[in-house]
Design a protein around this motif. Structure first.
Motif, short mmCIF file in Angstrom:
data_model
loop_
_atom_site.label_atom_id
_atom_site.label_comp_id
_atom_site.label_asym_id
_atom_site.label_seq_id
_atom_site.Cartn_x
_atom_site.Cartn_y
_atom_site.Cartn_z
N THR A 91 0.83 -1.21 0.00
CA THR A 91 0.00 0.00 0.00
C THR A 91 0.87 1.26 0.00
O THR A 91 0.47 2.29 -0.56
CB THR A 91 -0.92 0.01 1.23
N GLY A 92 2.04 1.19 0.59
CA GLY A 92 2.96 2.34 0.54
C GLY A 92 3.43 2.61 -0.87
O GLY A 92 3.49 3.78 -1.30
N ASN A 93 3.74 1.55 -1.59
CA ASN A 93 4.15 1.71 -2.99
C ASN A 93 3.00 2.28 -3.83
O ASN A 93 3.21 3.14 -4.70
CB ASN A 93 4.62 0.38 -3.57
N ALA A 94 1.79 1.77 -3.55
CA ALA A 94 0.63 2.26 -4.29
C ALA A 94 0.38 3.74 -3.98
O ALA A 94 0.03 4.53 -4.88
CB ALA A 94 -0.60 1.42 -3.94
N ALA A 95 0.54 4.13 -2.72
CA ALA A 95 0.34 5.54 -2.35
C ALA A 95 1.38 6.43 -3.01
O ALA A 95 1.08 7.54 -3.47
CB ALA A 95 0.39 5.68 -0.83
N ALA A 96 2.62 5.94 -3.05
CA ALA A 96 3.68 6.73 -3.70
C ALA A 96 3.40 6.89 -5.19
O ALA A 96 3.59 7.98 -5.77
CB ALA A 96 5.03 6.04 -3.48
N ALA A 97 2.93 5.80 -5.83
CA ALA A 97 2.60 5.88 -7.26
C ALA A 97 1.43 6.83 -7.49
O ALA A 97 1.42 7.60 -8.47
CB ALA A 97 2.27 4.48 -7.78
N ALA A 142 -7.01 11.83 -10.23
CA ALA A 142 -5.73 11.48 -9.61
C ALA A 142 -5.73 11.86 -8.13
O ALA A 142 -5.17 11.14 -7.28
CB ALA A 142 -4.58 12.18 -10.33
N ALA A 143 -6.36 12.97 -7.79
CA ALA A 143 -6.44 13.39 -6.39
C ALA A 143 -7.27 12.40 -5.58
O ALA A 143 -6.91 12.04 -4.45
CB ALA A 143 -7.04 14.80 -6.30
N ASP A 144 -8.41 11.96 -6.17
CA ASP A 144 -9.25 10.97 -5.49
C ASP A 144 -8.49 9.66 -5.30
O ASP A 144 -8.58 9.02 -4.24
CB ASP A 144 -10.52 10.72 -6.29
N ALA A 145 -7.74 9.25 -6.33
CA ALA A 145 -6.97 8.00 -6.25
C ALA A 145 -5.89 8.10 -5.17
O ALA A 145 -5.64 7.13 -4.44
CB ALA A 145 -6.34 7.69 -7.61
N GLN A 146 -5.26 9.27 -5.08
CA GLN A 146 -4.23 9.44 -4.06
C GLN A 146 -4.84 9.37 -2.66
O GLN A 146 -4.27 8.74 -1.75
CB GLN A 146 -3.51 10.77 -4.25
#
Length: 448
Positions: A91-97, A142-146
């Motif tokens: 999830t950290g990698n996904a958040a960074a992406a 992109a903001a919602d995804a982040q």
């Protein structure tokens, strides 16, 4: 030597009638004491020694449990493959992406707005406005995804932190149990020391047969119950095709340093019918901190762990590999320990402790019902670190437990007793091997 000659009696008994190893309950069992015990409430020196031995084993197991729990917290739970840690990483990698994608989307909006401002014709302005609208929509997504990715990352980190807190609390409880076991051991040792100082319960004044501080005539080996071998981490159920790692702790509970200590361990198993030996499906290896390479645990060629100071302990890591095609059955690990001093004196733990475990056929392979315990028909339960493998000493009297009190045969008249009868034969083999081995070690020390 005398220690293993005593154990050889158990070998002979097992060969003649293996079922004798199923009889005799452990000494000091819970329940109503015998008449002779109630009439003589004051424990003998030998009983106090046995109490020290049991307390030492409990303390050793508690120390290993604390160390294992701390290692689990500091190492295993921080490994990339541990479930909650893996979730934190994923999830950290996904958040960074997602954060990177939002930054790029915001930049695209800025670029589109700049083009719109620079447009000079109606046609260029219309195209730039369309591009800006699309860029703003993508930036909003992109903001919602982040935000969603950050939420998942926070939840994963919280779950991992909660797991670490739970493990820390467990360590606290284990440390409390360890401290209580240490106090119990100190009390038992004091009671024994007081009794020995007063000369209570010893027909020969506390010395050996020749009165020389426990030495036997002719310089032979002496039984030393305060040299203990305790197993922890062996599961009560092992599935075919898996590998289990557990610990053997050797402790010198005496007041003197032992110059060379030898641990002995072997595994033995039979199928549920008690007719087919499963030893060929088992591969036992060992390693130590001083020599971490895994090696076969050969009962007849045990290696010295070196010297062991008074009240000190050494850990031996054990790794049991079980073939994928193994049928369901009953297994046991047998452990004991001996010592040889530079002056040629020697001795060891007088019993051979037995730690039992169930062997379950691998799901989709092996004999019996796939993935089930053939003896019960149930599916394998959770395999825990400690399992149900409490030590059952195989004594020279042919019984189980540290005492020789007779009891009814366990599971007589039932096919369920057959695997244990097979294990009794295995105990005989291990005991016989120990008799030969210690005699050879004793001769080697004498030659030196």
């Amino acid at each position: 030597m005398k220690i293993r000659r005593v154990l050889a009696t158990a070998v002979a008994a097992a060969v003649i009638s293996p079922a004798v190893l199923l009889s005799a309950g452990p000494a000091f069992a819970d329940g109503k004491p015998a008449a002779s015990q109630t009439q003589n409430a004051k424990p003998t020196v030998e009983e106090l020694r046995q109490a020290v031995e049991r307390a030492q084993k409990e303390y050793d197991a508690a120390v290993v449990a604390v160390n294992d729990a701390i290692t689990f917290l500091e190492k295993d739970m921080e490994a990339d493959t541990y479930p909650t840690k893996a979730a934190v990483i994923e999830t950290g990698n996904a958040a960074a992406a997602a954060a990177k994608a939002r930054t790029e989307a915001d930049q695209a909006v800025a670029d589109a707005r700049a083009k719109l401002d620079a447009a000079t014709t109606e046609e260029d302005r219309a195209a730039a406005q369309t591009a800006l609208d699309e860029a703003e929509k993508a930036a909003e997504e992109a903001a919602d995804a982040q935000t969603a990715a950050d939420t998942k990352a926070t939840a994963a980190q919280t779950a991992h932190d909660d797991a670490r807190v739970a493990q820390t609390r467990k360590i606290g409880l284990l440390q409390k149990a360890r401290d209580e076991a240490k106090e119990k051991l100190a009390d038992a040792e004091k009671a024994l020391a007081d009794a020995e100082a007063a000369g209570e319960g010893e027909e020969d004044g506390g010395n050996g047969e020749d009165g020389q501080d426990g030495e036997e005539p002719g310089g032979e080996c002496v039984p030393e119950p305060r040299l203990t071998a305790a197993v922890t981490g062996l599961p009560d159920k092992i599935v075919g095709g898996t590998t289990q790692t557990f610990t053997l702790r050797i402790t010198n509970g005496t007041a003197k340093t032992m110059d060379a200590v030898y641990p002995y361990v072997g595994v033995h198993a039979f199928d549920d019918k008690g007719l087919k030996e499963l030893d060929s499906h088992l591969d036992l290896e060992w390693s130590t901190a001083a020599n971490p390479a895994w090696r076969d645990a050969d009962l007849m060629d045990a290696s010295s762990l070196g010297s062991l100071a008074s009240k000190a302990s050494l850990d031996v890591k054990l790794r049991l590999k079980v073939d994928a095609d193994v049928p369901s059955g009953q297994g046991a690990a047998f452990v004991t320990a001996d010592y040889v001093n530079d002056d040629g004196s020697c001795g060891g733990y007088p019993d051979l402790d037995q730690y039992e475990f169930r062997i379950l056929a691998k799901a989709g392979g092996g004999a019996g019902s796939p993935g089930k315990d053939d003896a019960t028909g149930s599916k394998p339960g959770n395999v825990t670190g400690q399992g149900g493998a409490s030590a059952t000493p195989v004594t020279a009297s042919g019984g189980s437990g540290t005492g020789g009190g007779g009891g009814a045969l366990a599971r007589t008249g039932s096919s369920d007793a057959l695997p244990t009868v097979g294990l009794a034969g295995g105990a005989a083999l291990v005991l016989g091997a120990g008799a030969v081995l210690v005699a050879r070690r004793r001769r080697t020390a004498a030659d030196a």
